[in-house]
Scaffold this motif. Structure first.
Motif, mmCIF file in Angstrom:
data_model
loop_
_atom_site.group_PDB
_atom_site.id
_atom_site.type_symbol
_atom_site.label_atom_id
_atom_site.label_comp_id
_atom_site.label_asym_id
_atom_site.label_seq_id
_atom_site.Cartn_x
_atom_site.Cartn_y
_atom_site.Cartn_z
ATOM 1 N N ALA A 1 6.778 12.919 -0.710
ATOM 2 C CA ALA A 1 6.932 14.198 -1.395
ATOM 3 C C ALA A 1 8.092 14.938 -0.747
ATOM 4 O O ALA A 1 8.442 14.677 0.412
ATOM 5 N N ALA A 2 8.673 15.855 -1.488
ATOM 6 C CA ALA A 2 9.750 16.679 -0.943
ATOM 7 C C ALA A 2 10.001 17.830 -1.892
ATOM 8 O O ALA A 2 9.711 17.748 -3.087
ATOM 9 N N CYS A 3 10.536 18.896 -1.352
ATOM 10 C CA CYS A 3 10.981 20.031 -2.155
ATOM 11 C C CYS A 3 12.480 20.161 -1.974
ATOM 12 O O CYS A 3 12.961 20.404 -0.852
ATOM 13 N N GLY A 4 13.237 19.982 -3.047
ATOM 14 C CA GLY A 4 14.691 19.998 -2.965
ATOM 15 C C GLY A 4 15.278 21.323 -2.532
ATOM 16 O O GLY A 4 16.464 21.398 -2.215
ATOM 17 N N GLN A 5 14.464 22.381 -2.493
ATOM 18 C CA GLN A 5 14.948 23.672 -2.021
ATOM 19 C C GLN A 5 15.176 23.690 -0.513
ATOM 20 O O GLN A 5 15.953 24.514 -0.026
ATOM 21 N N LEU A 6 14.499 22.798 0.216
ATOM 22 C CA LEU A 6 14.513 22.850 1.674
ATOM 23 C C LEU A 6 14.304 21.439 2.221
ATOM 24 O O LEU A 6 13.180 20.971 2.362
ATOM 25 N N VAL A 7 15.394 20.747 2.515
ATOM 26 C CA VAL A 7 15.334 19.355 2.970
ATOM 27 C C VAL A 7 16.256 19.169 4.165
ATOM 28 O O VAL A 7 17.470 19.369 4.058
ATOM 29 N N LEU A 8 15.676 18.781 5.294
ATOM 30 C CA LEU A 8 16.480 18.426 6.462
ATOM 31 C C LEU A 8 16.405 16.927 6.688
ATOM 32 O O LEU A 8 15.321 16.339 6.654
ATOM 33 N N VAL A 9 17.562 16.300 6.919
ATOM 34 C CA VAL A 9 17.606 14.869 7.189
ATOM 35 C C VAL A 9 18.366 14.607 8.477
ATOM 36 O O VAL A 9 19.293 15.343 8.832
ATOM 37 N N GLU B 1 8.433 13.581 6.190
ATOM 38 C CA GLU B 1 7.232 14.415 6.329
ATOM 39 C C GLU B 1 7.405 15.766 5.652
ATOM 40 O O GLU B 1 8.459 16.406 5.766
ATOM 41 N N VAL B 2 6.351 16.195 4.981
ATOM 42 C CA VAL B 2 6.263 17.543 4.439
ATOM 43 C C VAL B 2 5.557 18.429 5.460
ATOM 44 O O VAL B 2 4.534 18.030 6.031
ATOM 45 N N ALA C 1 14.740 20.716 12.815
ATOM 46 C CA ALA C 1 15.474 19.675 13.544
ATOM 47 C C ALA C 1 14.686 19.220 14.765
ATOM 48 O O ALA C 1 14.620 18.013 15.069
ATOM 49 N N GLY C 2 14.083 20.164 15.492
ATOM 50 C CA GLY C 2 13.282 19.796 16.644
ATOM 51 C C GLY C 2 12.095 18.939 16.265
ATOM 52 O O GLY C 2 11.760 17.963 16.954
ATOM 53 N N HIS C 3 11.444 19.278 15.151
ATOM 54 C CA HIS C 3 10.312 18.490 14.662
ATOM 55 C C HIS C 3 10.750 17.078 14.310
ATOM 56 O O HIS C 3 10.064 16.099 14.621
ATOM 57 N N ALA C 4 11.897 16.964 13.667
ATOM 58 C CA ALA C 4 12.417 15.642 13.305
ATOM 59 C C ALA C 4 12.672 14.792 14.539
ATOM 60 O O ALA C 4 12.332 13.601 14.580
ATOM 61 N N VAL C 5 13.265 15.392 15.568
ATOM 62 C CA VAL C 5 13.575 14.639 16.787
ATOM 63 C C VAL C 5 12.295 14.244 17.509
ATOM 64 O O VAL C 5 12.127 13.076 17.919
ATOM 65 N N ARG C 6 11.371 15.183 17.680
ATOM 66 C CA ARG C 6 10.148 14.892 18.427
ATOM 67 C C ARG C 6 9.278 13.853 17.742
ATOM 68 O O ARG C 6 8.663 13.026 18.410
ATOM 69 N N ARG C 7 9.250 13.876 16.415
ATOM 70 C CA ARG C 7 8.380 12.955 15.680
ATOM 71 C C ARG C 7 9.111 11.705 15.203
ATOM 72 O O ARG C 7 8.488 10.827 14.591
ATOM 73 N N GLY C 8 10.416 11.597 15.447
ATOM 74 C CA GLY C 8 11.166 10.438 14.992
ATOM 75 C C GLY C 8 11.239 10.347 13.480
ATOM 76 O O GLY C 8 11.121 9.259 12.899
ATOM 77 N N LEU C 9 11.480 11.490 12.820
ATOM 78 C CA LEU C 9 11.472 11.559 11.363
ATOM 79 C C LEU C 9 12.885 11.544 10.797
ATOM 80 O O LEU C 9 13.786 12.189 11.323
#
Length: 366
Positions: free
Chosen positions: A197-205, A241-242, A143-151
């Motif tokens: 790309a994505a892995c359905g085992q581990l996906v944060l949105v 992002e992967v 979650a932190g990575h998503a916020v910092r990178r605007g993902l």
């Protein structure tokens, strides 16, 4: 056949170069989520009594951000619901939901995920499979990575637990193809859907971005939900992002060869197993990793095999998979191609794809 030697060497050099770049750039996210973040950990579960308690224990050990954990019991015939209910009675962060009957045009997991997202309260939604074990910092770091990178999406391949020969002949190709054959490895240097790309085992949105793109409802008919969601979000102009997932979670996908074969078979038609794509993939993979064996001891054949094994060893280290699987690499490639060709032939014959008691017609729409 010796006229093929230069091509074989080139087919081995290209993924080695792509892989070397990706291995340098694909890193694990670090740090914690900003204040006010709530990560909803969402788990679709169908007959997961053997996995669900351990999955929940790992999720509830998350730190660095507030969490809630929602489990969607999707028509289980075992003790899945009872196990979750018992845990929910002792921890208010856990909620048990029951999936309604599967509507026409939907696949089971996608429908469960859509329902979970609708019930979640979080700023970020972390979809995991019931056989995934989250690391304590995983939810906060993603979650932190998503916020910092605007993902809009952060995803990764968990460290795959491989304990049998059947798993070793199938599972390692996930990370190998991601690292060696996808330019950029799914990083957010572009928003082009073809490079998603994505892995359905581990996906944060990010919840807002997910809703704006239409979420799982927009990909209701697919089996490979992670990849479809990543492509959807990029099509909508969002960043995905992967990241390196080996430190974020672990997963044992299948207990043996039969389960692995059937599991990869059900997703194949949404990957390589197309009439145009599969002959190309067969040439690319077999040309680099299988054909050189028939031209030994030609120097070019030896060089091609050395490059292939070097890349496989580097990816194995990066993915933290067992070293004993590396010598099996040519057989792993051969099995992967056999699965893809089987899926293509089955699709051409109109045979359905099935999983956990459900069958999906060969002509379903994505």
């Amino acid at each position: 056949m010796t006229g093929w030697l230069p091509l074989m060497l080139e087919l081995a050099m290209i993924p080695a170069i792509i892989g070397a770049i990706n291995l340098l750039l694909l890193r694990a996210p670090r740090g914690y989520a900003p204040p006010g973040t709530l990560v909803s950990i969402l788990i679709p579960a169908r007959d997961e009594a053997a996995n669900i308690a351990t999955c929940l224990a790992a999720a509830l050990a998350s730190r660095g951000t507030a969490i809630e954990v929602l489990v969607m019991d999707d028509g289980s015939t075992d003790a899945t619901a009872a196990i979750v209910a018992a845990i929910a009675a002792t921890d208010p962060r856990v909620r048990l939901l029951a999936a309604p009957p599967l509507p026409p045009g939907w696949t089971g997991k996608v429908h469960a995920c859509a329902r979970l997202a609708r019930a979640a309260r979080g700023t970020h939604l972390l979809f995991i499979d019931a056989d995934v074990r989250l690391a304590p910092d995983a939810a906060a770091a993603m979650a932190g990575h998503a916020v910092r990178r605007g993902l809009a999406m952060v995803t990764g391949v968990p460290r795959q637990e491989i304990r049998s020969l059947g798993e070793a002949l199938t599972v390692p190709l996930i990370s190998f193809l991601l690292v060696g054959y996808l330019p950029g490895g799914g990083r957010a240097f572009t928003r082009h859907p073809a490079l998603a790309a994505a892995c359905g085992q581990l996906v944060l949105v990010d919840r807002t971005a997910y809703v704006a793109a239409g979420g799982h409802t927009a990909v209701r008919g697919v089996l490979h939900d992670g990849l479809a969601l990543a492509r959807l979000m990029r099509t909508e102009g969002q960043w995905t992002e992967v990241v390196r997932g080996a430190s974020l979670a672990t997963c044992r996908m299948y207990p043996g060869f039969r389960e692995a074969w059937l599991g990869f078979l059900k997703n194949a038609r949404e990957g390589m197993a197309t009439p145009i794509g599969l002959p190309i993939w067969t040439t690319v993979l077999a040309g680099a990793h299988l054909w050189p064996w028939f031209l030994l001891p030609a120097p070019q054949a030896m060089a091609a095999l050395a490059l292939g094994f070097a890349l496989r060893a580097a990816v194995t280290l990066w993915a933290r998979e067992p070293w004993w699987t590396v010598p099996l690499h040519p057989l792993t490639v051969a099995v992967a191609l056999a699965i893809q060709w089987t899926a293509l032939v089955r699709g051409a014959l109109g045979l359905s794809a099935g999983w956990k008691g459900r069958a999906y017609p060969a002509d379903r729409t994505a």
